[in-house]
Design a protein around this motif. Structure first.
Motif, PDB file in Angstrom:
ATOM      1  N   PRO A 180       0.812  -1.227   0.000  1.00  0.00           N
ATOM      2  CA  PRO A 180       0.000   0.000   0.000  1.00  0.00           C
ATOM      3  C   PRO A 180       0.840   1.271   0.000  1.00  0.00           C
ATOM      4  N   ALA A 181       1.962   1.255   0.727  1.00  0.00           N
ATOM      5  CA  ALA A 181       2.826   2.429   0.774  1.00  0.00           C
ATOM      6  C   ALA A 181       3.527   2.649  -0.562  1.00  0.00           C
ATOM      7  N   LEU A 182       3.979   1.563  -1.190  1.00  0.00           N
ATOM      8  CA  LEU A 182       4.643   1.676  -2.483  1.00  0.00           C
ATOM      9  C   LEU A 182       3.672   2.154  -3.555  1.00  0.00           C
ATOM     10  N   LEU A 183       2.426   1.742  -3.438  1.00  0.00           N
ATOM     11  CA  LEU A 183       1.386   2.209  -4.365  1.00  0.00           C
ATOM     12  C   LEU A 183       1.260   3.727  -4.291  1.00  0.00           C
ATOM     13  N   VAL A 184       1.209   4.250  -3.072  1.00  0.00           N
ATOM     14  CA  VAL A 184       1.101   5.705  -2.879  1.00  0.00           C
ATOM     15  C   VAL A 184       2.334   6.404  -3.435  1.00  0.00           C
ATOM     16  N   MET A 185       3.506   5.886  -3.082  1.00  0.00           N
ATOM     17  CA  MET A 185       4.758   6.533  -3.481  1.00  0.00           C
ATOM     18  C   MET A 185       4.917   6.569  -5.000  1.00  0.00           C
ATOM     19  N   ALA A 186       4.750   5.432  -5.660  1.00  0.00           N
ATOM     20  CA  ALA A 186       4.987   5.351  -7.100  1.00  0.00           C
ATOM     21  C   ALA A 186       3.978   6.185  -7.883  1.00  0.00           C
ATOM     22  N   SER A 187       2.694   6.100  -7.539  1.00  0.00           N
ATOM     23  CA  SER A 187       1.678   6.856  -8.279  1.00  0.00           C
ATOM     24  C   SER A 187       1.849   8.360  -8.068  1.00  0.00           C
ATOM     25  N   PHE A 188       2.191   8.777  -6.855  1.00  0.00           N
ATOM     26  CA  PHE A 188       2.370  10.198  -6.572  1.00  0.00           C
ATOM     27  C   PHE A 188       3.554  10.756  -7.355  1.00  0.00           C
ATOM     28  N   ILE A 189       4.654   9.999  -7.385  1.00  0.00           N
ATOM     29  CA  ILE A 189       5.843  10.453  -8.114  1.00  0.00           C
ATOM     30  C   ILE A 189       5.527  10.646  -9.587  1.00  0.00           C
ATOM     31  N   VAL A 190       4.902   9.645 -10.200  1.00  0.00           N
ATOM     32  CA  VAL A 190       4.624   9.704 -11.634  1.00  0.00           C
ATOM     33  C   VAL A 190       3.679  10.853 -11.965  1.00  0.00           C
ATOM     34  N   LEU A 191       2.579  10.961 -11.219  1.00  0.00           N
ATOM     35  CA  LEU A 191       1.591  11.994 -11.517  1.00  0.00           C
ATOM     36  C   LEU A 191       2.172  13.395 -11.335  1.00  0.00           C
ATOM     37  N   MET A 192       2.900  13.589 -10.260  1.00  0.00           N
ATOM     38  CA  MET A 192       3.420  14.921  -9.979  1.00  0.00           C
ATOM     39  C   MET A 192       4.460  15.350 -11.017  1.00  0.00           C
ATOM     40  N   ILE A 193       5.405  14.476 -11.309  1.00  0.00           N
ATOM     41  CA  ILE A 193       6.472  14.837 -12.244  1.00  0.00           C
ATOM     42  C   ILE A 193       5.933  15.013 -13.657  1.00  0.00           C
ATOM     43  N   VAL A 194       5.125  14.050 -14.121  1.00  0.00           N
ATOM     44  CA  VAL A 194       4.647  14.081 -15.508  1.00  0.00           C
ATOM     45  C   VAL A 194       3.724  15.267 -15.751  1.00  0.00           C
ATOM     46  N   CYS A 195       2.801  15.497 -14.812  1.00  0.00           N
ATOM     47  CA  CYS A 195       1.848  16.600 -15.009  1.00  0.00           C
ATOM     48  C   CYS A 195       2.549  17.957 -14.955  1.00  0.00           C
ATOM     49  N   SER A 196       3.443  18.162 -14.016  1.00  0.00           N
ATOM     50  CA  SER A 196       4.144  19.452 -13.917  1.00  0.00           C
ATOM     51  C   SER A 196       4.991  19.710 -15.160  1.00  0.00           C
ATOM     52  N   MET A 197       5.626  18.654 -15.674  1.00  0.00           N
ATOM     53  CA  MET A 197       6.445  18.834 -16.876  1.00  0.00           C
ATOM     54  C   MET A 197       5.575  19.084 -18.103  1.00  0.00           C
ATOM     55  N   ALA A 198       4.388  18.464 -18.154  1.00  0.00           N
ATOM     56  CA  ALA A 198       3.498  18.675 -19.303  1.00  0.00           C
ATOM     57  C   ALA A 198       3.007  20.115 -19.362  1.00  0.00           C
ATOM     58  N   ILE A 199       2.660  20.678 -18.197  1.00  0.00           N
ATOM     59  CA  ILE A 199       2.186  22.067 -18.189  1.00  0.00           C
ATOM     60  C   ILE A 199       3.337  23.024 -18.486  1.00  0.00           C
ATOM     61  N   THR A 200       4.507  22.736 -17.917  1.00  0.00           N
ATOM     62  CA  THR A 200       5.668  23.597 -18.156  1.00  0.00           C
ATOM     63  C   THR A 200       6.092  23.539 -19.620  1.00  0.00           C
ATOM     64  N   LYS A 201       5.897  22.388 -20.265  1.00  0.00           N
ATOM     65  CA  LYS A 201       6.250  22.257 -21.686  1.00  0.00           C
ATOM     66  C   LYS A 201       5.439  23.227 -22.537  1.00  0.00           C
ATOM     67  N   GLU A 202       4.175  23.455 -22.153  1.00  0.00           N
ATOM     68  CA  GLU A 202       3.339  24.409 -22.887  1.00  0.00           C
ATOM     69  C   GLU A 202       3.951  25.811 -22.821  1.00  0.00           C
ATOM     70  N   LYS A 203       4.542  26.143 -21.684  1.00  0.00           N
ATOM     71  CA  LYS A 203       5.170  27.463 -21.532  1.00  0.00           C
ATOM     72  C   LYS A 203       6.453  27.550 -22.357  1.00  0.00           C
ATOM     73  N   GLU A 204       7.198  26.441 -22.386  1.00  0.00           N
ATOM     74  CA  GLU A 204       8.458  26.433 -23.143  1.00  0.00           C
ATOM     75  C   GLU A 204       8.229  26.540 -24.635  1.00  0.00           C
ATOM     76  N   THR A 205       7.244  25.813 -25.137  1.00  0.00           N
ATOM     77  CA  THR A 205       7.003  25.784 -26.588  1.00  0.00           C
ATOM     78  C   THR A 205       6.192  26.978 -27.074  1.00  0.00           C
ATOM     79  N   GLY A 206       5.634  27.759 -26.154  1.00  0.00           N
ATOM     80  CA  GLY A 206       4.873  28.934 -26.536  1.00  0.00           C
ATOM     81  C   GLY A 206       3.398  28.689 -26.758  1.00  0.00           C
ATOM     82  N   THR A 207       2.938  27.440 -26.614  1.00  0.00           N
ATOM     83  CA  THR A 207       1.509  27.161 -26.830  1.00  0.00           C
ATOM     84  C   THR A 207       0.644  27.699 -25.702  1.00  0.00           C
ATOM     85  N   MET A 208       1.255  27.948 -24.529  1.00  0.00           N
ATOM     86  CA  MET A 208       0.472  28.516 -23.437  1.00  0.00           C
ATOM     87  C   MET A 208      -0.029  29.911 -23.802  1.00  0.00           C
ATOM     88  N   GLU A 209       0.766  30.673 -24.544  1.00  0.00           N
ATOM     89  CA  GLU A 209       0.333  32.008 -24.973  1.00  0.00           C
ATOM     90  C   GLU A 209      -0.889  31.917 -25.889  1.00  0.00           C
TER      91      GLU A 209
END
Length: 371
Positions: A180-209
């Motif tokens: 149960p603890a590993l489930l929390v750890m692994a899912s939290f890591i993946v969701l947090m890193i992937v989602c933050s990078m996806a939104i930041t990518k929009e800013k880098e590529t200029g599509t956020m504008e």
């Protein structure tokens, strides 16, 4: 005002981007399962493969100590050495031929148990103090049982009768506690890193504008960007639960709706924190580094690897601000204890409040950045 058509279009766009990148699919689904399997098999508090040597005259008791030790599964095949041929048992520890050495007096184990004027000596390599304590307990239990079977009492007379019952995890399986603890750890890591990078990518590529200049509101953009990852997060949690239940055979006792609610709150916390992080970071590299800066202390102060009660009081207050701790406690409560309702609603309520607070902070900060 929320525009459902705009949100639906953003969700479709996000899913197309996710599934077009095979590396992203590996990160989202394959890596959490690998983490669960590897850590579930490797992280265990059970002490095994102990190298024990028994020094003493060959006898029925010495042979039974060997047999019981090997049969317990804790020890490697044991060698019985005549103490006349081994003058220095400490040398066995120094040369790493043994991790523990049980030494009988020259007269043998029977003499020591019957007369009790010459002790049986146990030498243990305590480089790893926690492992040494468990090795001491194992060998003491085996010796006491062997002595009792031959009519010797190592504990002396006692008027207290103990009827020990182990609840929630009677087999003391570490996997049931860790999954149960590993489930929390692994899912939290993946969701947090992937989602933050996806939104930041929009800013880098200029599509956020372009999104800002479109009729989409702040709420539309945030929902369109996070809902796909929220759905994927629920899928990741479900997949990891299935691996734990059917692969590791963990003793699942809870209800599906409790798992669903706790998984939803966990995913909401991870995505809200990822969105908040993406409003601060300007590049994907900054988003990744920011996520790591939070995740390292977050995991260590969550009770995943060791109890929160063991953490010094100076730092323990930080644990109570950590959403990972409540998610971990609640999944263990649901899976091992059957979802005790007072505890479930307490942990879920705290986790839900944290998710709402983080989501509100992310919304306000994101709106301010857009403006």
């Amino acid at each position: 005002m929320i525009h459902t058509r705009i949100i639906a279009g953003l969700i479709r766009k996000e899913f197309v981007q996710i599934f077009r990148d095979r590396k992203m699919i590996m990160v989202l689904f394959f890596i959490p399962i690998v983490q669960l399997v590897m850590f579930g098999l490797a992280l265990t508090s059970e002490v095994k493969n102990i190298k024990l040597m028994v020094l003493g005259k060959p006898s029925a008791i010495s042979r039974e100590i060997q047999t019981r030790a090997v049969a317990s599964g804790w020890f490697e095949p044991i060698k019985l050495l005549d103490n006349a041929n081994t003058a220095d048992p400490v040398n066995l520890l120094n040369t790493r031929r043994a991790e523990a050495v049980l030494v009988a007096p020259p007269e043998g184990f029977e003499y020591a148990l019957e007369r009790q004027d010459k002790p049986i000596q146990l030498l243990i390599n305590a480089t790893n103090a926690q492992r040494a304590q468990q090795v001491n307990q194992y060998i003491s239990q085996i010796l006491a049982r062997v002595a009792a079977r031959h009519g010797y009492n190592l504990n002396g007379p006692s008027n207290i009768m103990l009827d020990t019952r182990i609840l929630f995890n009677p087999q003391l399986n570490t996997v049931d506690f860790m999954v149960p603890a590993l489930l929390v750890m692994a899912s939290f890591i993946v969701l947090m890193i992937v989602c933050s990078m996806a939104i930041t990518k929009e800013k880098e590529t200029g599509t956020m504008e372009k999104l800002i200049s479109s009729p989409a509101t702040t709420a539309d953009i945030l929902l369109g960007k996070t809902i796909p990852y929220f759905m994927l997060g629920i899928g990741i949690v479900t997949l990891m639960l299935c691996v734990g239940i059917f692969g590791f055979k963990i003793a699942y006792r809870g209800t599906v709706w409790q798992l669903a609610l706790n998984g939803t709150a966990l995913a909401a916390c991870a995505l809200s924190l990822a969105t908040l992080l993406s409003t601060i970071a300007k590049t994907q590299q900054q988003a990744m580094m920011g996520g790591i800066l939070f995740l390292l202390p977050g995991i260590l102060l969550s009770g995943v690897f060791f109890p929160v009660a063991n953490i010094p009081a100076v730092f323990r207050w930080i644990c109570y601000l950590n959403p990972l701790m409540y998610a971990c406690l609640n999944f263990r409560n649901i899976i091992l204890k059957g979802g005790d309702y007072p505890l479930f609603w307490l942990y879920f309520g705290i986790l839900g409040c944290m998710a709402c607070l983080l989501a509100f902070s992310a919304y306000k900060n994101f709106k301010a950045k857009l403006n």
